[in-house]
Design a protein around this motif. Structure first.
Motif, PDB file in Angstrom:
ATOM      1  N   PRO A 141       0.839  -1.214   0.000  1.00 35.13           N
ATOM      2  CA  PRO A 141       0.000   0.000   0.000  1.00 35.13           C
ATOM      3  C   PRO A 141       0.869   1.258   0.000  1.00 35.13           C
ATOM      4  O   PRO A 141       1.939   1.260   0.609  1.00 35.13           O
ATOM      5  CB  PRO A 141      -0.775  -0.097   1.326  1.00 35.13           C
ATOM      6  N   PHE A 142       0.422   2.289  -0.699  1.00 39.40           N
ATOM      7  CA  PHE A 142       1.222   3.528  -0.718  1.00 39.40           C
ATOM      8  C   PHE A 142       0.825   4.443   0.447  1.00 39.40           C
ATOM      9  O   PHE A 142       1.530   5.369   0.790  1.00 39.40           O
ATOM     10  CB  PHE A 142       1.106   4.263  -2.056  1.00 39.40           C
ATOM     11  N   ARG A 143      -0.354   4.153   1.057  1.00 42.98           N
ATOM     12  CA  ARG A 143      -0.729   4.854   2.301  1.00 42.98           C
ATOM     13  C   ARG A 143      -1.760   3.993   3.035  1.00 42.98           C
ATOM     14  O   ARG A 143      -2.233   2.983   2.507  1.00 42.98           O
ATOM     15  CB  ARG A 143      -1.277   6.260   2.031  1.00 42.98           C
ATOM     16  N   TYR A 144      -2.105   4.430   4.235  1.00 40.64           N
ATOM     17  CA  TYR A 144      -3.090   3.687   5.030  1.00 40.64           C
ATOM     18  C   TYR A 144      -4.189   4.635   5.489  1.00 40.64           C
ATOM     19  O   TYR A 144      -3.915   5.765   5.882  1.00 40.64           O
ATOM     20  CB  TYR A 144      -2.421   3.062   6.265  1.00 40.64           C
ATOM     21  N   ASP A 145      -5.439   4.165   5.408  1.00 41.63           N
ATOM     22  CA  ASP A 145      -6.553   4.916   5.996  1.00 41.63           C
ATOM     23  C   ASP A 145      -6.659   4.501   7.458  1.00 41.63           C
ATOM     24  O   ASP A 145      -6.647   3.306   7.772  1.00 41.63           O
ATOM     25  CB  ASP A 145      -7.867   4.591   5.266  1.00 41.63           C
ATOM     26  N   ASP A 146      -6.746   5.499   8.328  1.00 48.30           N
ATOM     27  CA  ASP A 146      -6.790   5.228   9.769  1.00 48.30           C
ATOM     28  C   ASP A 146      -8.248   5.149  10.221  1.00 48.30           C
ATOM     29  O   ASP A 146      -8.975   6.134  10.184  1.00 48.30           O
ATOM     30  CB  ASP A 146      -6.060   6.366  10.512  1.00 48.30           C
ATOM     31  N   PHE A 147      -8.684   3.943  10.629  1.00 51.90           N
ATOM     32  CA  PHE A 147     -10.072   3.740  11.042  1.00 51.90           C
ATOM     33  C   PHE A 147     -10.237   3.694  12.564  1.00 51.90           C
ATOM     34  O   PHE A 147     -11.282   3.294  13.066  1.00 51.90           O
ATOM     35  CB  PHE A 147     -10.619   2.439  10.428  1.00 51.90           C
ATOM     36  N   ALA A 148      -9.217   4.065  13.304  1.00 53.41           N
ATOM     37  CA  ALA A 148      -9.334   4.097  14.764  1.00 53.41           C
ATOM     38  C   ALA A 148     -10.345   5.185  15.136  1.00 53.41           C
ATOM     39  O   ALA A 148     -10.263   6.314  14.637  1.00 53.41           O
ATOM     40  CB  ALA A 148      -7.985   4.394  15.395  1.00 53.41           C
ATOM     41  N   VAL A 149     -11.300   4.854  15.981  1.00 57.44           N
ATOM     42  CA  VAL A 149     -12.349   5.809  16.360  1.00 57.44           C
ATOM     43  C   VAL A 149     -11.732   6.966  17.145  1.00 57.44           C
ATOM     44  O   VAL A 149     -10.927   6.764  18.053  1.00 57.44           O
ATOM     45  CB  VAL A 149     -13.447   5.103  17.193  1.00 57.44           C
ATOM     46  N   ARG A 150     -12.144   8.202  16.778  1.00 55.00           N
ATOM     47  CA  ARG A 150     -11.576   9.410  17.406  1.00 55.00           C
ATOM     48  C   ARG A 150     -12.670  10.179  18.159  1.00 55.00           C
ATOM     49  O   ARG A 150     -13.864  10.049  17.867  1.00 55.00           O
ATOM     50  CB  ARG A 150     -10.986  10.326  16.308  1.00 55.00           C
ATOM     51  N   LYS A 151     -12.237  11.030  19.081  1.00 57.49           N
ATOM     52  CA  LYS A 151     -13.171  11.916  19.785  1.00 57.49           C
ATOM     53  C   LYS A 151     -13.267  13.237  19.027  1.00 57.49           C
ATOM     54  O   LYS A 151     -12.272  13.700  18.451  1.00 57.49           O
ATOM     55  CB  LYS A 151     -12.681  12.166  21.210  1.00 57.49           C
ATOM     56  N   LEU A 152     -14.442  13.866  19.066  1.00 54.42           N
ATOM     57  CA  LEU A 152     -14.630  15.142  18.360  1.00 54.42           C
ATOM     58  C   LEU A 152     -13.653  16.201  18.865  1.00 54.42           C
ATOM     59  O   LEU A 152     -13.194  17.045  18.099  1.00 54.42           O
ATOM     60  CB  LEU A 152     -16.065  15.642  18.540  1.00 54.42           C
ATOM     61  N   SER A 153     -13.315  16.160  20.117  1.00 48.94           N
ATOM     62  CA  SER A 153     -12.419  17.177  20.699  1.00 48.94           C
ATOM     63  C   SER A 153     -10.986  17.052  20.165  1.00 48.94           C
ATOM     64  O   SER A 153     -10.194  17.991  20.273  1.00 48.94           O
ATOM     65  CB  SER A 153     -12.405  17.056  22.213  1.00 48.94           C
ATOM     66  N   GLU A 154     -10.642  15.900  19.574  1.00 46.97           N
ATOM     67  CA  GLU A 154      -9.261  15.665  19.118  1.00 46.97           C
ATOM     68  C   GLU A 154      -9.041  16.014  17.644  1.00 46.97           C
ATOM     69  O   GLU A 154      -7.910  16.077  17.190  1.00 46.97           O
ATOM     70  CB  GLU A 154      -8.901  14.168  19.261  1.00 46.97           C
ATOM     71  N   ILE A 155     -10.135  16.202  16.886  1.00 51.20           N
ATOM     72  CA  ILE A 155      -9.956  16.271  15.416  1.00 51.20           C
ATOM     73  C   ILE A 155      -9.961  17.699  14.903  1.00 51.20           C
ATOM     74  O   ILE A 155     -10.515  18.610  15.524  1.00 51.20           O
ATOM     75  CB  ILE A 155     -11.003  15.404  14.675  1.00 51.20           C
ATOM     76  N   THR A 156      -9.316  17.881  13.733  1.00 51.23           N
ATOM     77  CA  THR A 156      -9.215  19.219  13.130  1.00 51.23           C
ATOM     78  C   THR A 156     -10.026  19.276  11.839  1.00 51.23           C
ATOM     79  O   THR A 156     -10.366  18.246  11.251  1.00 51.23           O
ATOM     80  CB  THR A 156      -7.748  19.566  12.814  1.00 51.23           C
ATOM     81  N   ASP A 157     -10.277  20.483  11.395  1.00 47.98           N
ATOM     82  CA  ASP A 157     -11.081  20.713  10.187  1.00 47.98           C
ATOM     83  C   ASP A 157     -10.466  20.016   8.965  1.00 47.98           C
ATOM     84  O   ASP A 157      -9.246  20.036   8.771  1.00 47.98           O
ATOM     85  CB  ASP A 157     -11.174  22.221   9.939  1.00 47.98           C
ATOM     86  N   GLN A 158     -11.309  19.391   8.157  1.00 47.77           N
ATOM     87  CA  GLN A 158     -10.941  18.728   6.888  1.00 47.77           C
ATOM     88  C   GLN A 158     -10.093  17.462   7.087  1.00 47.77           C
ATOM     89  O   GLN A 158      -9.536  16.922   6.128  1.00 47.77           O
ATOM     90  CB  GLN A 158     -10.194  19.691   5.936  1.00 47.77           C
ATOM     91  N   GLU A 159     -10.018  16.980   8.308  1.00 45.42           N
ATOM     92  CA  GLU A 159      -9.261  15.749   8.568  1.00 45.42           C
ATOM     93  C   GLU A 159     -10.155  14.547   8.253  1.00 45.42           C
ATOM     94  O   GLU A 159     -11.369  14.584   8.463  1.00 45.42           O
ATOM     95  CB  GLU A 159      -8.861  15.725  10.052  1.00 45.42           C
ATOM     96  N   LYS A 160      -9.517  13.467   7.747  1.00 41.28           N
ATOM     97  CA  LYS A 160     -10.263  12.221   7.523  1.00 41.28           C
ATOM     98  C   LYS A 160     -10.268  11.443   8.833  1.00 41.28           C
ATOM     99  O   LYS A 160      -9.190  11.142   9.361  1.00 41.28           O
ATOM    100  CB  LYS A 160      -9.609  11.398   6.410  1.00 41.28           C
ATOM    101  N   VAL A 161     -11.462  11.147   9.325  1.00 44.69           N
ATOM    102  CA  VAL A 161     -11.562  10.529  10.657  1.00 44.69           C
ATOM    103  C   VAL A 161     -12.637   9.445  10.694  1.00 44.69           C
ATOM    104  O   VAL A 161     -13.479   9.351   9.802  1.00 44.69           O
ATOM    105  CB  VAL A 161     -11.901  11.583  11.736  1.00 44.69           C
ATOM    106  N   THR A 162     -12.601   8.651  11.771  1.00 41.07           N
ATOM    107  CA  THR A 162     -13.648   7.657  12.017  1.00 41.07           C
ATOM    108  C   THR A 162     -14.392   8.061  13.286  1.00 41.07           C
ATOM    109  O   THR A 162     -13.774   8.290  14.331  1.00 41.07           O
ATOM    110  CB  THR A 162     -13.028   6.258  12.210  1.00 41.07           C
ATOM    111  N   LEU A 163     -15.716   8.176  13.167  1.00 38.68           N
ATOM    112  CA  LEU A 163     -16.553   8.533  14.311  1.00 38.68           C
ATOM    113  C   LEU A 163     -17.508   7.386  14.639  1.00 38.68           C
ATOM    114  O   LEU A 163     -17.979   6.679  13.731  1.00 38.68           O
ATOM    115  CB  LEU A 163     -17.377   9.795  14.020  1.00 38.68           C
ATOM    116  N   LYS A 164     -17.807   7.217  15.931  1.00 40.89           N
ATOM    117  CA  LYS A 164     -18.724   6.164  16.373  1.00 40.89           C
ATOM    118  C   LYS A 164     -19.870   6.839  17.132  1.00 40.89           C
ATOM    119  O   LYS A 164     -19.627   7.705  17.986  1.00 40.89           O
ATOM    120  CB  LYS A 164     -17.976   5.190  17.283  1.00 40.89           C
TER     121      LYS A 164
END
Length: 669
Positions: free
Chosen positions: A28-51
Motif C-alpha cells: 500500500p502507498f498509504r493507510y486509511d486510519d479507522f481508529a475511532v476518534r473523539k470530536l475534541s481531538e480532530i481538526t477541520d478537513q481531517e479524515k476521521v472515524t466517528l462512532k
C-alpha cells in the motif's frame, strides 16, 4: 491463482504485477486510519472515524438519474453530527434510528458535518487499512481481495533473504511478518515497524546484487589490454586541443584498469561539456592498439550518428575503422548483413550504436571494451548482456547527469568511479537569466541580435501539440509564430519526439550545417547533441522542467569558444519553482545543481528514476533514507565478502534470491 481471471491478470500486468511475488511486494502507498476518534481531538478537513448512535431517519434526495444525497444525524457522545453520503443511495435501508454506527469520512468543523466515505460494519478488527495503486480496469477492493488470497496461499514461500544476525542487529522483522504487516497492519505502530523493515529489505536486496556482481567481477579473470603506449601518446598529441588535468587523471585510471587482467567496471561522470567523449575515444583507441574491437552504446540514434562522425574524424589518421549500427541500419538489410559480417571477421575496429548492439545476431571477433554513454539509461541486466558478447570485455560507463558522491557510490555500488571535475580551457560559463512571461519579447530581441552576429539559437518547448490539460507553449505553435516573425531573413526548424529517426537526423544535420538559424525543439535535444555555433537557448515554461533536465538542456549551448546565453522564461506558481529558477541563475556547476536538486526534491529525475539503470524503489527513498541505504550497502558488502559466504547455512535464503536474480551470466560455483 483463484480470483485472477484473464481480465484481472491483464489489469494487474499494466500496474507492473505479473507474479505472486510481485503482488506481495506491491505494498500500500498509504493507510486509511479507522481508529475511532473523539470530536475534541480532530481538526477541520481531517479524515476521521466517528462512532455514534443514529439520531434521525435517513433522508434521501435525488438529483437527476445518478446523483443523490443521503442525510442523517448521528449522536456522538453528547454532540449531534450531520452525516452526508453522496451518490450512495443503497446505504439508506441500512440506517435505522437507535442503531450504533461507525463511519469514516471528512470532518467539516464549521458545519459540524461529516462527509461520509465508508460505513465500517466490521469496525474494531483493524484500525487501519492499506490503499493500493489501482486503475479503471481493476478496483481497490479487488486488489485487496487478491492480496489476501495470495498471502494465505503462498506465505510459507516467503523465505528470509536477510540473514538472522543482520535482522537481530537492526531489529528487523522476519520476512513473512514484514509482508503481513505491510499489507494488514493492526495499527499505525505495526505499519511503521513493517515499513522500517521493508525499507531496509528493499535497499539490502538491491545492494547485495551490486556487491555480488562487484566481487564476482573483481575475482573474474578479465582481459588484459596490452595497448601500445607510443601509439596512444601519438594519438593524444594529435588531438586538436590540450587535455585538461582532470581528463588526464581519469585517462590514467581507465588505462591502468585496462592494462590489468582484472575486469574493469568503471563509471565516468563529468559535467555537461567536460570532454567525456574524448576520454572515451582514448580508451577505444587503446583497445584497438591492443588488438581488440571496441563498442560504444548510446541511448539515441542522433547521438550514435554524432559520436560515429566525431570518432571518424579523430581516428582519420590512425587506421581505425568505425561503423554505425542502429535500428535504422536494420531497415537496410544488405548494409546490416555486411556490417555484421565485418564485425564478425574483425574488419571493423570500433562500432557505435544504440540498443541494436546487444541483439543476438551481433557477434564480435574479439571484443575488448564496451563504453556506454548516459549510464542511467542502461540497466545492470543490459550491461550483463553486453559482457556476454566477448570474453568478459572491460566496461566503461559514462554519464553527464552529475550525482552527489555519496549517492553515486551507493547507486553504482558495483562500479569504480572516475570524475572529471573541470571544463576544457576556453569554455566560458553560460550566462543564465530568468525572465517572467511578460518579458519574453526582450529575450526574443536579444536572440535576433545574436542571429545578426551569425550565431544560432535553440527555443525549447515542453509540449509537441496543444493540450487542453495544460496551457503550455507547444513546439508547433512556437514554430509557426517564430517562422512568421523571423523568416525570410532567418530560417526556423522544428524537432520533436514524434518524428521518425531519419527525420530527426535530417533536421539536426541541417541545423549543424547552418541551414536553420533557430531550432524549435522539445527535450529531444537534451543529451549530447553538439552544435558549437549555437550560443542562445530560450526555454519556455522553464518551471515545468526538473533541475537536472534544465542543466542538460542549457549544456547544448556553450560548446564553442563564444560567450553563450540561456533564458529561462517562467512564472512559477510555487516556492519550489522559484527556487529552481534561482539555482539555475546562480551556478553552472552540475554537481552543485545535483546536490540542490536532492535537497529541493529528492531523487526523481536526477537518477533517471524511471530508467532501467536505477531501481524504482517502492518503499525506500534513496535521499530521505540515505543513511539506511548506506548501512544496507555496508552490511551487504560485509556478508558477500565473507570468505565463508557460500557455506554459511544462514545465507541459504540470500543465495536462493541471488541465483534467481542473477541467473544470467554469473557462476555460483
Amino acid at each position: 491463482m483463484k480470483g485472477v481471471g484473464p481480465k484481472n491478470a491483464v489489469a494487474l500486468s499494466k500496474l507492473g504485477i505479473n507474479t505472486v511475488g510481485e503482488l506481495l511486494q506491491t505494498y500500500p502507498f498509504r493507510y486509511d486510519d479507522f481508529a475511532v476518534r473523539k470530536l475534541s481531538e480532530i481538526t477541520d478537513q481531517e479524515k476521521v472515524t466517528l462512532k455514534g448512535t443514529v439520531a434521525s431517519e435517513a433522508v434521501l434526495t435525488r438529483f437527476g438519474r445518478k446523483k443523490s444525497r443521503l442525510n442523517f444525524r448521528l449522536l456522538v457522545d453528547h454532540d449531534v453530527v450531520m452525516v452526508t453520503f453522496f451518490n450512495q443511495p443503497y446505504l439508506a435501508p441500512k440506517i435505522e434510528t437507535g442503531q450504533e454506527m461507525v463511519i469514516y469520512g471528512k470532518w467539516d468543523s464549521k458545519r459540524q458535518r461529516l462527509a461520509g466515505m465508508k460505513m465500517l460494519f466490521n469496525a474494531g478488527t483493524n484500525d487501519i487499512a492499506g490503499v493500493y495503486r489501482s486503475s479503471k480496469e481493476i478496483k481497490q477492493a479487488t486488489i485487496k481481495k487478491i492480496v489476501v488470497t495470495a498471502y494465505e496461499l503462498y506465505k510459507d514461500l516467503l523465505i528470509d533473504i536477510i540473514p538472522l544476525e543482520t535482522r537481530t542487529k537492526f531489529r528487523l522483522l522476519p520476512r513473512q511478518k514484514m509482508v503481513h504487516d505491510m499489507h494488514f497492519p493492526v495499527n499505525q505502530t505495526s505499519a511503521r515497524l513493517a515499513r522500517r523493515s521493508a525499507t531496509f529489505d528493499e535497499f539490502f536486496r538491491f545492494q547485495v546484487k551490486l556487491q555480488f556482481i562487484r566481487k564476482t567481477e573483481h575475482k573474474e579473470q578479465g582481459i588484459r589490454l596490452a595497448y601500445n603506449n607510443a601509439k596512444l601518446r601519438s594519438f593524444i598529441a594529435a588531438l586538436p586541443f590540450e587535455l585538461t588535468d582532470a581528463q588526464k587523471k581519469v585517462i590514467n585510471e581507465i588505462c591502468s584498469d585496462m592494462h590489468h587482467d582484472v575486469h574493469m567496471n568503471r563509471l565516468l561522470q563529468g559535467d555537461v561539456g567536460s570532454g567525456k567523449t574524448v576520454v572515451a575515444a582514448v580508451a577505444l583507441y587503446a583497445a584497438v592498439t591492443a588488438g581488440f574491437q571496441a563498442a560504444l552504446m548510446v541511448p539515441t540514434e542522433i547521438l550514435a550518428q554524432q559520436h560515429a562522425e566525431k570518432l571518424d574524424r579523430l581516428f582519420a589518421k590512425f587506421d581505425v575503422t568505425v561503423a554505425l549500427l542502429t535500428s535504422a541500419t536494420a531497415s537496410r538489410v544488405k548494409t546490416r548483413r555486411e556490417l555484421l559480417k565485418h564485425l564478425n571477421d574483425g574488419q571493423i575496429n570500433v562500432v557505435v550504436g544504440t540498443h541494436a548492439l546487444i541483439q543476438d545476431d551481433v557477434v564480435f571477433k574479439r571484443l575488448g571494451l564496451v563504453v556506454t554513454d548516459e549510464q542511467h539509461r542502461f540497466g545492470v541486466n543490459q550491461r550483463q548482456k553486453f559482457k556476454q558478447k566477448g570474453t568478459l570485455p572491460d566496461v566503461l560507463a559514462m554519464t553527464a547527469t552529475p550525482i552527489p558522491r555519496t549517492l553515486a557510490i551507493t547507486m553504482y555500488g558495483e562500479m569504480d568511479i572516475s570524475t572529471i571535475t573541470e571544463l576544457p580551457a576556453g569554455r566560458q560559463p553560460i550566462e543564465t537569466v530568468w525572465l517572467r512571461e511578460k518579458q519574453l519579447q526582450e529575450a526574443l530581441l536579444f536572440l535576433t541580435r545574436q542571429l545578426e552576429l551569425g550565431a544560432q539559437a535553440y527555443v525549447i518547448s515542453p509540449l509537441i501539440e496543444e493540450s487542453e490539460m495544460m496551457d503550455l507553449k507547444n513546439a508547433e505553435e512556437v514554430f509557426s509564430r517564430l517562422a512568421k516573425q523571423l523568416e525570410p531573413r532567418y530560417h526556423v526548424g522544428l524537432l520533436h519526439g514524434r518524428m521518425k529517426a531519419t527525420e530527426k537526423n535530417d533536421v539536426m544535420s541541417a541545423f549543424k550545417a547552418k541551414k536553420f538559424d533557430v531550432l524549435v525543439a522539445t527535450t529531444v535535444i537534451e543529451v549530447g547533441v553538439d552544435v558549437p555555433n549555437a550560443t542562445v537557448m530560450l526555454i519556455l515554461d522553464a518551471d515545468r522542467f526538473g533541475l537536472a533536465q534544465l542543466h542538460q538542456l542549457r549544456g547544448r549551448v556553450g560548446r564553442g569558444s563564444k560567450q553563450s546565453y540561456c533564458f529561462l522564461i517562467a512564472d512559477p506558481k510555487s516556492e519550489y519553482g522559484v527556487s529552481r529558477m534561482k539555482v539555475m541563475t546562480e551556478t553552472n556547476n552540475g554537481f552543485i545543481i545535483a546536490q540542490k536538486d536532492l535537497e529541493l526534491r529528492g531523487q526523481g529525475d536526477l537518477l533517471g528514476n524511471k530508467q532501467a539503470g536505477v531501481p524504482d524503489f517502492q518503499v525506500g527513498d534513496p535521499v530521505a533514507d540515505l543513511r539506511v541505504l548506506q548501512v544496507a550497502q555496508t552490511e551487504a558488502a560485509e556478508i558477500i565478502n565473507d570468505p565463508a559466504f557460500m557455506q554459511k547455512s544462514e545465507n541459504k535464503g540470500l543465495l536462493t534470491y541471488l541465483k534467481q536474480e542473477l541467473a544470467q551470466g554469473i557462476s555460483f560455483d
